[in-house]
Scaffold this active site. Structure first.
Site, PDB file in Angstrom:
ATOM      1  N   HIS A   1       6.375  58.816 -25.975  1.00 17.87           N
ATOM      2  CA  HIS A   1       6.086  57.497 -26.540  1.00 17.87           C
ATOM      3  C   HIS A   1       7.180  56.994 -27.484  1.00 17.87           C
ATOM      4  CE1 HIS A   1       2.023  58.629 -25.035  1.00 17.87           C
ATOM      5  NE2 HIS A   1       2.117  57.388 -24.595  1.00 17.87           N
TER       6      HIS A   1
ATOM      7  N   ASP B   1       3.872  50.846 -19.635  1.00 19.45           N
ATOM      8  CA  ASP B   1       3.459  52.237 -19.860  1.00 19.45           C
ATOM      9  C   ASP B   1       2.356  52.547 -18.848  1.00 19.45           C
ATOM     10  OD1 ASP B   1       1.858  53.985 -22.648  1.00 19.45           O
ATOM     11  OD2 ASP B   1       2.961  54.714 -20.888  1.00 19.45           O
TER      12      ASP B   1
HETATM   13  N1  SAM Z   1       1.500  57.644 -21.111  1.00 18.53           N
HETATM   14  C1  SAM Z   1       1.320  57.860 -19.683  1.00 18.53           C
HETATM   15  C2  SAM Z   1       2.526  58.521 -19.116  1.00 18.53           C
HETATM   16  O1  SAM Z   1       3.021  59.361 -19.822  1.00 18.53           O
HETATM   17  O2  SAM Z   1       2.939  58.259 -18.001  1.00 18.53           O
HETATM   18  C3  SAM Z   1       1.033  56.580 -18.967  1.00 18.53           C
HETATM   19  C4  SAM Z   1       0.233  55.679 -19.856  1.00 18.53           C
HETATM   20  S1  SAM Z   1      -1.327  55.429 -19.492  1.00 18.53           S
HETATM   21  C5  SAM Z   1      -2.277  56.744 -19.419  1.00 18.53           C
HETATM   22  C6  SAM Z   1      -1.218  54.742 -17.860  1.00 18.53           C
HETATM   23  C7  SAM Z   1      -2.121  53.534 -17.890  1.00 18.53           C
HETATM   24  O3  SAM Z   1      -1.788  52.582 -16.885  1.00 18.53           O
HETATM   25  C8  SAM Z   1      -3.610  53.892 -17.657  1.00 18.53           C
HETATM   26  O4  SAM Z   1      -4.326  53.623 -18.846  1.00 18.53           O
HETATM   27  C9  SAM Z   1      -4.037  52.978 -16.491  1.00 18.53           C
HETATM   28  O5  SAM Z   1      -5.364  52.506 -16.626  1.00 18.53           O
HETATM   29  C10 SAM Z   1      -2.993  51.866 -16.621  1.00 18.53           C
HETATM   30  N2  SAM Z   1      -2.788  51.050 -15.414  1.00 18.53           N
HETATM   31  C11 SAM Z   1      -2.566  51.484 -14.144  1.00 18.53           C
HETATM   32  N3  SAM Z   1      -2.434  50.428 -13.323  1.00 18.53           N
HETATM   33  C12 SAM Z   1      -2.560  49.295 -14.093  1.00 18.53           C
HETATM   34  C13 SAM Z   1      -2.513  47.902 -13.826  1.00 18.53           C
HETATM   35  N4  SAM Z   1      -2.329  47.432 -12.571  1.00 18.53           N
HETATM   36  N5  SAM Z   1      -2.671  47.035 -14.867  1.00 18.53           N
HETATM   37  C14 SAM Z   1      -2.877  47.506 -16.129  1.00 18.53           C
HETATM   38  N6  SAM Z   1      -2.948  48.825 -16.448  1.00 18.53           N
HETATM   39  C15 SAM Z   1      -2.785  49.707 -15.426  1.00 18.53           C
END
Ligand code: SAM
Length: 289
Positions: A64, A158
């Site tokens: 992050h 992210d």
């Molecule tokens: N920190 C993580 C990493 O190390 O790769 C990734 C961050 S987070 C857990 C990934 C987020 O992307 C999830 O909360 C998921 O719900 C979100 N996400 C996936 N597709 C998405 C979309 N089309 N629009 C918004 N959020 C999305």
């Protein structure tokens, strides 16, 4: 996959990381993805989506801080920041460290996940959802960018990996970057996590080419994330500002002026980011269709 006391996490199509598992705190399926929140022996609390480790207590700061600060320091005065994805709230936490920021909008598709993160992953979000500058919008990021009229100084993607679950794939396309560019100020900065160039070289190259077709200044960097089992790649872009033009002392001065505390990221790290080559593995190309 979990069995007895181990967690097996796919790193690529044929490589897995096996980690000691202490406890499973959440095991559910939302409208969009399977969600596990677990305690790993050597990584602490971890968020796992569709079987892929997203963040762990032990090393999420590496990810992050690397995702957020190069972009927020490349923009000279970031006031309004858009985060797409970022479910566990750690990217939001890092953005809010910058006193220049007066508005941070986090758009995540999965409201159930965000509520689970609020409850079980305080160690990651550390209350960032409650900051008066924060707004969380539960919506598909692609739809938000298509419909929003708001303009931001920095956009942070992210998301789940470009080679990962279907729900994020469209947000690694030229079409999306063109729409997102219209949501950025003329000197806006975009940064995206882009998974692994080593294990998914074709996916990485396609994403990089798409960014290059939309932005004039494009830089690439990566950082080894132990719990991912690979070096996570990032792409940062702008039509005006160039992160590679910031020296180590520029970065350290900016961190000090803005009173931004970090565990890892600093001027020397930034210089290394801008100079370390990105590695693509030709042996993985056949597995990355
Ligand atoms: N920190 C993580 C990493 O190390 O790769 C990734 C961050 S987070 C857990 C990934 C987020 O992307 C999830 O909360 C998921 O719900 C979100 N996400 C996936 N597709 C998405 C979309 N089309 N629009 C918004 N959020 C999305």
């Amino acid at each position: 996959m979990f069995s007895s006391m181990i967690a097996i996490e796919p790193v690529s199509r044929t490589v897995n990381l096996i980690a000691g598992l202490r406890a499973v705190l959440v095991n559910t399926k939302t409208k969009y993805q399977s969600v596990h929140i677990v305690e790993l022996e050597e990584f602490g609390k971890a968020l796992i989506l569709d079987g892929l480790i997203q963040s762990t207590q032990a090393d999420e700061f590496l990810y992050h801080e690397s995702l957020v600060h190069p972009a927020l320091l490349t923009h000279p005065n970031p006031k309004k920041v858009l985060i797409i994805g970022g479910g566990e709230g750690a990217a939001l936490r890092e953005v809010l460290k910058h006193p220049t920021v007066n508005r941070a909008v986090m758009v995540d598709i999965d409201g159930e996940l965000v509520e689970l993160a609020k409850k079980y992953l305080e160690v990651m979000h550390r209350g960032s959802f409650n900051d008066p500058r924060s707004e969380v919008i539960i919506m598909d990021g692609f739809k938000y960018v298509d419909e929003s009229k708001e303009v931001f100084d920095v956009a942070i993607l992210d998301l789940t990996d470009p080679h990962g679950p279907e729900i994020a794939r469209a947000l690694y396309s030229k079409d999306f970057y063109l729409k997102l560019a219209r949501r950025l100020s003329h000197d806006g900065v975009l940064v995206s996590q882009v998974g692994s160039s080593f294990f998914f070289p074709n996916t990485y190259q396609n994403t990089l080419n798409s960014v290059r077709e939309v932005f004039n200044v494009v830089r690439e960097y990566s950082i080894w994330i132990p719990s991912f089992g690979y070096a996570c790649n990032f792409i940062v872009a702008s039509n005006v500002h160039d992160p590679a033009k910031l020296s180590a002392s520029n970065i350290d001065n900016l961190l000090r002026e803005r009173n931004v505390s970090t565990k890892f990221y600093c001027g020397k790290v930034h210089t290394a980011f801008m100079n370390l080559p990105v590695v693509l593995n030709d042996f993985s190309r056949d597995f990355d269709k």
